[in-house]
Motif scaffolding. Structure first.
Motif, PDB file in Angstrom:
ATOM      1  N   SER A   1      20.092 -27.834  37.613  1.00 28.69           N
ATOM      2  CA  SER A   1      19.204 -27.294  36.579  1.00 28.69           C
ATOM      3  C   SER A   1      17.732 -27.381  36.954  1.00 28.69           C
ATOM      4  O   SER A   1      16.909 -26.673  36.364  1.00 28.69           O
ATOM      5  CB  SER A   1      19.449 -28.001  35.248  1.00 28.69           C
ATOM      6  N   THR A   2      17.388 -28.239  37.925  1.00 27.33           N
ATOM      7  CA  THR A   2      15.994 -28.340  38.368  1.00 27.33           C
ATOM      8  C   THR A   2      15.749 -27.572  39.670  1.00 27.33           C
ATOM      9  O   THR A   2      14.661 -27.649  40.235  1.00 27.33           O
ATOM     10  CB  THR A   2      15.580 -29.809  38.552  1.00 27.33           C
ATOM     11  N   THR A   3      16.745 -26.847  40.130  1.00 23.07           N
ATOM     12  CA  THR A   3      16.553 -25.983  41.293  1.00 23.07           C
ATOM     13  C   THR A   3      15.495 -24.941  40.948  1.00 23.07           C
ATOM     14  O   THR A   3      15.525 -24.363  39.854  1.00 23.07           O
ATOM     15  CB  THR A   3      17.876 -25.288  41.671  1.00 23.07           C
ATOM     16  N   PRO A   4      14.526 -24.685  41.837  1.00 22.66           N
ATOM     17  CA  PRO A   4      13.462 -23.725  41.521  1.00 22.66           C
ATOM     18  C   PRO A   4      14.007 -22.373  41.061  1.00 22.66           C
ATOM     19  O   PRO A   4      14.913 -21.815  41.680  1.00 22.66           O
ATOM     20  CB  PRO A   4      12.701 -23.596  42.846  1.00 22.66           C
ATOM     21  N   GLY A   5      13.451 -21.890  39.951  1.00 22.47           N
ATOM     22  CA  GLY A   5      13.848 -20.595  39.427  1.00 22.47           C
ATOM     23  C   GLY A   5      14.979 -20.646  38.419  1.00 22.47           C
ATOM     24  O   GLY A   5      15.317 -19.613  37.837  1.00 22.47           O
ATOM     25  N   VAL A   6      15.556 -21.821  38.186  1.00 22.13           N
ATOM     26  CA  VAL A   6      16.663 -21.933  37.222  1.00 22.13           C
ATOM     27  C   VAL A   6      16.126 -21.995  35.795  1.00 22.13           C
ATOM     28  O   VAL A   6      16.617 -21.302  34.897  1.00 22.13           O
ATOM     29  CB  VAL A   6      17.548 -23.156  37.532  1.00 22.13           C
ATOM     30  N   ALA A   7      15.125 -22.823  35.562  1.00 21.46           N
ATOM     31  CA  ALA A   7      14.588 -22.982  34.201  1.00 21.46           C
ATOM     32  C   ALA A   7      13.977 -21.676  33.706  1.00 21.46           C
ATOM     33  O   ALA A   7      13.379 -20.911  34.479  1.00 21.46           O
ATOM     34  CB  ALA A   7      13.550 -24.095  34.182  1.00 21.46           C
ATOM     35  N   LEU A   8      14.148 -21.428  32.414  1.00 19.60           N
ATOM     36  CA  LEU A   8      13.605 -20.226  31.793  1.00 19.60           C
ATOM     37  C   LEU A   8      12.337 -20.562  31.015  1.00 19.60           C
ATOM     38  O   LEU A   8      12.329 -21.525  30.237  1.00 19.60           O
ATOM     39  CB  LEU A   8      14.631 -19.613  30.845  1.00 19.60           C
ATOM     40  N   ASP A   9      11.283 -19.787  31.215  1.00 25.38           N
ATOM     41  CA  ASP A   9      10.057 -20.025  30.447  1.00 25.38           C
ATOM     42  C   ASP A   9      10.109 -19.238  29.133  1.00 25.38           C
ATOM     43  O   ASP A   9      11.067 -18.495  28.856  1.00 25.38           O
ATOM     44  CB  ASP A   9       8.814 -19.676  31.260  1.00 25.38           C
ATOM     45  N   ALA A  10       9.073 -19.395  28.316  1.00 26.04           N
ATOM     46  CA  ALA A  10       9.051 -18.778  26.985  1.00 26.04           C
ATOM     47  C   ALA A  10       9.161 -17.256  27.053  1.00 26.04           C
ATOM     48  O   ALA A  10       9.845 -16.635  26.231  1.00 26.04           O
ATOM     49  CB  ALA A  10       7.781 -19.188  26.249  1.00 26.04           C
ATOM     50  N   THR A  11       8.509 -16.657  28.037  1.00 23.88           N
ATOM     51  CA  THR A  11       8.554 -15.200  28.181  1.00 23.88           C
ATOM     52  C   THR A  11       9.960 -14.733  28.515  1.00 23.88           C
ATOM     53  O   THR A  11      10.453 -13.732  27.978  1.00 23.88           O
ATOM     54  CB  THR A  11       7.567 -14.736  29.271  1.00 23.88           C
ATOM     55  N   GLU A  12      10.619 -15.451  29.410  1.00 19.33           N
ATOM     56  CA  GLU A  12      11.981 -15.076  29.801  1.00 19.33           C
ATOM     57  C   GLU A  12      12.951 -15.263  28.635  1.00 19.33           C
ATOM     58  O   GLU A  12      13.861 -14.448  28.437  1.00 19.33           O
ATOM     59  CB  GLU A  12      12.415 -15.915  31.006  1.00 19.33           C
ATOM     60  N   LEU A  13      12.777 -16.335  27.867  1.00 16.12           N
ATOM     61  CA  LEU A  13      13.636 -16.554  26.699  1.00 16.12           C
ATOM     62  C   LEU A  13      13.467 -15.421  25.692  1.00 16.12           C
ATOM     63  O   LEU A  13      14.444 -14.915  25.131  1.00 16.12           O
ATOM     64  CB  LEU A  13      13.300 -17.894  26.044  1.00 16.12           C
ATOM     65  N   GLU A  14      12.211 -15.009  25.485  1.00 15.52           N
ATOM     66  CA  GLU A  14      11.942 -13.926  24.538  1.00 15.52           C
ATOM     67  C   GLU A  14      12.586 -12.628  25.009  1.00 15.52           C
ATOM     68  O   GLU A  14      13.144 -11.865  24.213  1.00 15.52           O
ATOM     69  CB  GLU A  14      10.437 -13.747  24.361  1.00 15.52           C
ATOM     70  N   ALA A  15      12.523 -12.386  26.315  1.00 12.07           N
ATOM     71  CA  ALA A  15      13.117 -11.168  26.871  1.00 12.07           C
ATOM     72  C   ALA A  15      14.635 -11.152  26.691  1.00 12.07           C
ATOM     73  O   ALA A  15      15.241 -10.081  26.564  1.00 12.07           O
ATOM     74  CB  ALA A  15      12.764 -11.039  28.348  1.00 12.07           C
ATOM     75  N   LEU A  16      15.226 -12.322  26.649  1.00  9.75           N
ATOM     76  CA  LEU A  16      16.673 -12.431  26.453  1.00  9.75           C
ATOM     77  C   LEU A  16      17.051 -12.458  24.980  1.00  9.75           C
ATOM     78  O   LEU A  16      18.235 -12.556  24.636  1.00  9.75           O
ATOM     79  CB  LEU A  16      17.201 -13.698  27.137  1.00  9.75           C
ATOM     80  N   GLY A  17      16.048 -12.397  24.112  1.00 11.45           N
ATOM     81  CA  GLY A  17      16.311 -12.442  22.681  1.00 11.45           C
ATOM     82  C   GLY A  17      16.689 -13.824  22.195  1.00 11.45           C
ATOM     83  O   GLY A  17      17.381 -13.959  21.178  1.00 11.45           O
ATOM     84  N   LEU A  18      16.210 -14.849  22.894  1.00 14.39           N
ATOM     85  CA  LEU A  18      16.545 -16.225  22.548  1.00 14.39           C
ATOM     86  C   LEU A  18      15.350 -16.924  21.915  1.00 14.39           C
ATOM     87  O   LEU A  18      14.201 -16.664  22.285  1.00 14.39           O
ATOM     88  CB  LEU A  18      16.980 -16.999  23.797  1.00 14.39           C
ATOM     89  N   PRO A  19      15.602 -17.843  20.988  1.00 13.88           N
ATOM     90  CA  PRO A  19      14.496 -18.600  20.391  1.00 13.88           C
ATOM     91  C   PRO A  19      13.901 -19.582  21.393  1.00 13.88           C
ATOM     92  O   PRO A  19      14.568 -19.996  22.353  1.00 13.88           O
ATOM     93  CB  PRO A  19      15.168 -19.343  19.230  1.00 13.88           C
ATOM     94  N   ALA A  20      12.677 -19.961  21.171  1.00 19.79           N
ATOM     95  CA  ALA A  20      12.009 -20.888  22.087  1.00 19.79           C
ATOM     96  C   ALA A  20      12.700 -22.241  22.126  1.00 19.79           C
ATOM     97  O   ALA A  20      12.648 -22.945  23.137  1.00 19.79           O
ATOM     98  CB  ALA A  20      10.544 -21.063  21.678  1.00 19.79           C
TER      99      ALA A  20
END
Length: 335
Positions: free
Chosen positions: A51-70
């Motif tokens: 889960s800490t591999t670079p690029g795995v974590a999703l930031d707020a912008t990516e969550l929003e793009a997926l329709g997910l809450p922060a």
């Protein structure tokens, strides 16, 4: 050794260094090895590393793009949750693009299935300025929409979660909860639930990288739940039968008699309604179910004055709803 000799040796050393560096960047520090290490971490249940591999974590912008809450739940991103991870990993191809990114295609076994996935990775700041480092261009995390039907609790792997954890207000009271979770992928998960009162048949879900999947954990009443409701119904009817009146108060049976009642009515239960429970919109419901009560009462005919004992079976129906309270007690509401 002459100056020319030393210079030649220096060229050889520098050449050997860059050759070794190039070999490392193609192998240990290559894009393919980056993917292999990520997949191996999942297989080893080393979710902290994965889960800490670079690029795995999703930031707020990516969550929003997926329709997910922060505040989307990350509760599944932990050890002991994955049922099986990618095994027998083989790199099928590693295609370099002009912009420096790579598309790495890997084949692996997930449980009994052979799966092939492609991952896009891009270079980031090199280690020590010379050794390649990579990150996922698109996070491989999966989104799992869990429907916790008729019970907010569910079990995934060794972890029991509450689908209401990130909710508030009226959502907390919903009989069925639908909640998104971030999950390490690719991996296989097993969802289930078991308690004294409720049980859900285990369901296996294959979560593919960067995909969205849905699973329903369908909690149903156990035999113990039904038996506890049955005991309550039997006790309720037995209490009704103690009332020495023609129409026991708040009870499902009674009788109207045109003749004069000259003795106290005596009720007994001949057949108790057999409890069955099925999920409704907000509770576990028993449909109208037949039972039989019996009355014995001394009456006097208004026509000729004869006295006699009336003995009569009185069919009735009983319906109810049952809910489980937080302390595991059962609330029953007659309909």
């Amino acid at each position: 050794m002459s100056v020319a000799g030393w210079a030649g040796l220096a060229v050889l050393v520098v050449g050997a260094f860059f050759a070794a560096l190039g070999a490392l960047n193609q192998t240990v520090y290559g894009a393919s090895s980056f993917i292999e290490r990520y997949l191996s971490a999942i297989a080893a249940d080393d979710i902290a590393t994965a889960s800490t591999t670079p690029g795995v974590a999703l930031d707020a912008t990516e969550l929003e793009a997926l329709g997910l809450p922060a505040d989307v739940s990350t509760a599944m991103l932990r050890t002991g949750v994955v049922d099986s991870g990618p095994e027998d990993v083989r790199i099928m191809s590693d295609i370099a693009h002009d912009d420096g990114t790579h598309t790495v295609t890997a084949s692996y076994r997930l449980d009994a299935a052979i799966v092939q996935s492609s991952f896009d990775v891009r270079p980031i700041e090199p280690l020590y300025g010379v050794l390649n480092r990579w990150e996922f261009a698109v996070s491989p995390l999966a989104v799992v929409d869990v429907t916790a039907a008729h019970n907010p609790l569910f079990t995934v792997g060794a972890l029991t979660l509450d689908a209401r954890a990130t909710k508030s207000g009226d959502e907390l009271a919903a009989f069925t909860q639908v909640t998104p979770y971030l999950a390490i992928a690719p991996a296989v998960y097993e969802f289930s639930y078991s308690s004294g009162l409720l049980e859900a048949v285990p369901v296996t879900l294959q979560a593919d990288a960067a995909a969205r999947a849905a699973v329903t954990v369908d909690a149903q009443p156990t035999a113990a739940f039904v038996e506890r409701v049955q005991v309550n119904v039997d006790e309720f009817l037995a209490e009704c039968a103690t009332q020495t009146v023609l129409q026991p108060a708040e009870c499902p049976f009674g009788i109207e008699i045109d003749d004069r009642v000259v003795g106290p009515p005596q009720w007994s239960i001949v057949t108790e309604p057999q409890v069955t429970l099925t999920p409704g919109e907000s509770s576990f419901d028993m449909p109208p179910t037949e039972g039989v009560a019996h009355i014995s009462v001394e009456v006097q005919s208004l026509f000729d004055g004869d006295r006699f004992t009336l003995e009569e079976d009185r069919p009735f129906t009983l319906a109810l709803s049952a809910t489980i309270k937080p302390d595991d007690s059962i609330s029953i509401q007659l309909k």
